[in-house]
Write a protein that holds these residues in place. Structure first.
Motif, PDB file in Angstrom:
ATOM      1  N   UNK A 180     -15.454 -13.743  30.504  1.00  0.00           N
ATOM      2  CA  UNK A 180     -16.583 -14.399  31.173  1.00  0.00           C
ATOM      3  C   UNK A 180     -17.872 -14.088  30.441  1.00  0.00           C
ATOM      4  N   UNK A 181     -18.922 -14.836  30.778  1.00  0.00           N
ATOM      5  CA  UNK A 181     -20.223 -14.669  30.116  1.00  0.00           C
ATOM      6  C   UNK A 181     -21.223 -13.918  30.983  1.00  0.00           C
ATOM      7  N   UNK A 182     -20.747 -13.251  32.018  1.00  0.00           N
ATOM      8  CA  UNK A 182     -21.569 -12.433  32.925  1.00  0.00           C
ATOM      9  C   UNK A 182     -22.548 -13.254  33.762  1.00  0.00           C
ATOM     10  N   UNK A 183     -22.423 -14.566  33.768  1.00  0.00           N
ATOM     11  CA  UNK A 183     -23.383 -15.404  34.493  1.00  0.00           C
ATOM     12  C   UNK A 183     -22.981 -15.612  35.947  1.00  0.00           C
ATOM     13  N   UNK A 184     -23.917 -16.140  36.715  1.00  0.00           N
ATOM     14  CA  UNK A 184     -23.659 -16.478  38.114  1.00  0.00           C
ATOM     15  C   UNK A 184     -22.531 -17.485  38.229  1.00  0.00           C
ATOM     16  N   UNK A 185     -22.399 -18.303  37.206  1.00  0.00           N
ATOM     17  CA  UNK A 185     -21.343 -19.305  37.158  1.00  0.00           C
ATOM     18  C   UNK A 185     -20.037 -18.739  36.598  1.00  0.00           C
ATOM     19  N   UNK A 186     -20.111 -18.165  35.411  1.00  0.00           N
ATOM     20  CA  UNK A 186     -18.900 -17.786  34.691  1.00  0.00           C
ATOM     21  C   UNK A 186     -18.119 -16.621  35.251  1.00  0.00           C
ATOM     22  N   UNK A 187     -18.812 -15.613  35.747  1.00  0.00           N
ATOM     23  CA  UNK A 187     -18.127 -14.397  36.191  1.00  0.00           C
ATOM     24  C   UNK A 187     -17.222 -14.612  37.402  1.00  0.00           C
ATOM     25  N   UNK A 188     -17.727 -15.182  38.492  1.00  0.00           N
ATOM     26  CA  UNK A 188     -16.837 -15.398  39.641  1.00  0.00           C
ATOM     27  C   UNK A 188     -15.757 -16.431  39.369  1.00  0.00           C
ATOM     28  N   UNK A 189     -16.052 -17.430  38.524  1.00  0.00           N
ATOM     29  CA  UNK A 189     -15.044 -18.430  38.176  1.00  0.00           C
ATOM     30  C   UNK A 189     -13.888 -17.771  37.427  1.00  0.00           C
ATOM     31  N   UNK A 231      -5.894 -17.965  26.687  1.00  0.00           N
ATOM     32  CA  UNK A 231      -7.198 -17.333  26.881  1.00  0.00           C
ATOM     33  C   UNK A 231      -8.038 -18.268  27.744  1.00  0.00           C
ATOM     34  N   UNK A 232      -8.633 -17.723  28.794  1.00  0.00           N
ATOM     35  CA  UNK A 232      -9.548 -18.518  29.615  1.00  0.00           C
ATOM     36  C   UNK A 232     -10.953 -17.960  29.453  1.00  0.00           C
ATOM     37  N   UNK A 233     -11.924 -18.867  29.266  1.00  0.00           N
ATOM     38  CA  UNK A 233     -13.323 -18.476  29.149  1.00  0.00           C
ATOM     39  C   UNK A 233     -14.143 -19.089  30.270  1.00  0.00           C
ATOM     40  N   UNK A 234     -14.796 -18.256  31.052  1.00  0.00           N
ATOM     41  CA  UNK A 234     -15.708 -18.710  32.099  1.00  0.00           C
ATOM     42  C   UNK A 234     -17.125 -18.680  31.565  1.00  0.00           C
ATOM     43  N   UNK A 235     -17.650 -19.845  31.176  1.00  0.00           N
ATOM     44  CA  UNK A 235     -18.986 -19.920  30.601  1.00  0.00           C
ATOM     45  C   UNK A 235     -19.270 -21.326  30.118  1.00  0.00           C
ATOM     46  N   UNK A 236     -20.293 -21.453  29.275  1.00  0.00           N
ATOM     47  CA  UNK A 236     -20.739 -22.770  28.810  1.00  0.00           C
ATOM     48  C   UNK A 236     -20.327 -23.036  27.366  1.00  0.00           C
ATOM     49  N   UNK A 237     -20.371 -24.310  26.979  1.00  0.00           N
ATOM     50  CA  UNK A 237     -19.791 -24.723  25.702  1.00  0.00           C
ATOM     51  C   UNK A 237     -20.487 -24.136  24.483  1.00  0.00           C
ATOM     52  N   UNK A 238     -21.799 -23.857  24.575  1.00  0.00           N
ATOM     53  CA  UNK A 238     -22.510 -23.310  23.412  1.00  0.00           C
ATOM     54  C   UNK A 238     -21.903 -21.980  22.986  1.00  0.00           C
ATOM     55  N   UNK A 239     -21.644 -21.112  23.966  1.00  0.00           N
ATOM     56  CA  UNK A 239     -21.012 -19.828  23.673  1.00  0.00           C
ATOM     57  C   UNK A 239     -19.509 -19.988  23.474  1.00  0.00           C
ATOM     58  N   UNK A 240     -18.917 -20.935  24.213  1.00  0.00           N
ATOM     59  CA  UNK A 240     -17.478 -21.166  24.105  1.00  0.00           C
ATOM     60  C   UNK A 240     -17.064 -21.574  22.708  1.00  0.00           C
TER      61      UNK A 240
END
Length: 390
Positions: A180-189, A231-240
């Motif tokens: 995850x990217x530690x964000x409000x969106x990515x972490x809980x997802x 591998x699952x990534x919880x975050x946005x495409x720029x970092x993904x």
């Protein structure tokens, strides 16, 4: 207590009433009293930042819906006002306050992201301005007891469960590395995906990246040592995109999956083209550029392409539906924020993306999760997460 003359009491009461109307987004400019010829609706999101690719379709689709409505020459026209938050919560709050006090908006489409939604929500609630997000999916947003907040997309509990199940049934992964990217969106997802992958029998391991950083070698090394199937990534495409590139360069070949925040051609571009090939992206949104989902979807896809010279993209259908809620409210005679809010509570119609009807907590009723596959720089729909195969 000092006695106040009657005239002074009257002036004070009138001043208080004026302030109350202003706090509610009222006043003659926003349609409270008198003949109203135009109302203003805002649309807020990251229009120029690094993740603008997944937000501009929201602005475009909302503009399309409102342009189509205004072209019918209605008695009350709608003006769409864009607010570019660049996904910065503090900037979004400032913009929201200006939208309410200066522009006198009577409704807001957005904010687009969950972090800014969490900060802007209380501002809109205090001012009694109804909002409908087409893309903010953090599950806890619906737990704030906000009366004026709504969204037309299923939350991350629904999205995470759908993707987590797909990882073990569709991808048939036995070992899953969750980032995850530690964000409000990515972490809980990411946490929800992890829990549902484990529910399906997979073994998991987790790690986080710094979205402001450029070197993800620590995460790459951990993933390589774990030797996952997926591998699952919880975050946005720029970092993904950067993450995929470094994973592939580090020798990690596991199937890469992500969610709605990565559903953009920018993922493949950031990954260096072929590195992202075959990646799988889940989303509780319907992207149907061919209009195969029905007449409404087909008509929308054709109109969107004609206006913007591009196929429909992520959140476009949802944004069109969000704008349509406000349009239907105005068509019903609602021109104040409070009257529009009352209409939203009764809305029940077949939209482009789904049936649009809101629960008491602002969530949209029902909703599915869909899987898309990175193919070059396109993202064709594979189908519903429950039945899709890579």
């Amino acid at each position: 207590m000092k006695r106040v003359p009657p005239t002074m009491r009257l002036l004070a009461a009138l001043g208080a009433a004026s302030l109350a109307l202003s706090a509610c987004g009222g006043g003659s400019d926003s349609g409270s009293g008198g003949d109203v010829s135009e109302v203003s609706i805002g649309v807020m999101g990251d229009f120029t930042g690094e993740n603008a690719g997944i937000v501009l379709p929201i602005k475009n689709a909302a503009q399309l819906a409102i342009d189509e409505y205004n072209a019918t020459n209605p008695e009350v026209k709608i003006k769409l006002l864009p607010y570019d938050s660049q996904a910065k919560p503090e900037q979004a709050v400032s913009l929201a306050k200006n939208a309410i006090k200066q522009d006198k908006i009577v409704g807001l489409i957005g904010p687009a992201f969950s972090g800014e939604s969490a900060q802007v929500g209380p501002v809109l609630e205090e001012a009694q301005i109804p909002s409908i997000s087409a893309s903010a999916t953090n599950a806890t947003l619906a737990e704030n007891n906000w009366k004026y907040w709504h969204r037309v997309i299923s939350d991350d509990d629904v999205q995470g469960a759908g993707i987590g199940e797909f990882i073990t049934t569709g991808v048939e992964a036995k070992k899953v590395f969750v980032i995850d990217d530690k964000s409000t969106y990515g972490q809980p997802l990411a946490a929800t995906v992890k829990a549902n992958a484990e529910k399906g029998g997979a073994t998991t391991q987790t790690d986080s990246i710094d979205p402001d950083g450029a070197d993800y070698s620590s995460t790459v090394n951990k993933a390589k040592a774990f030797a996952p199937d997926a591998i699952f990534f919880g975050g946005y495409y720029a970092e993904g995109g950067k993450l995929i590139k470094q994973l592939r360069e580090g020798g990690v070949k596991a199937t890469f999956l992500s969610a709605d925040g990565s559903l953009d051609p920018g993922l493949a571009k950031g990954a260096g083209g072929e590195n992202a090939e075959g990646s799988l992206i889940g989303c509780p949104c319907l992207i149907d550029p061919e209009g195969t989902a029905g007449d409404a979807s087909k008509k929308f896809a054709e109109a969107y392409k004609a206006k913007f010279s591009a196929p429909t993209a992520i959140y476009a259908a949802e944004a069109y539906d969000a704008a349509t809620v406000f349009i239907k409210a105005v068509q019903s005679g609602a021109t104040t924020a409070e009257d529009i809010q009352k209409f939203i509570g009764t809305a029940d119609f077949t939209g482009v993306s789904k049936q649009i009807k809101f629960e008491a907590n602002g969530e949209v009723s029902g909703g599915d999760v869909y899987i898309y596959k990175v193919t070059g720089e396109s993202l064709p729909l594979l189908g519903n997460a429950k039945t899709a195969k890579p």
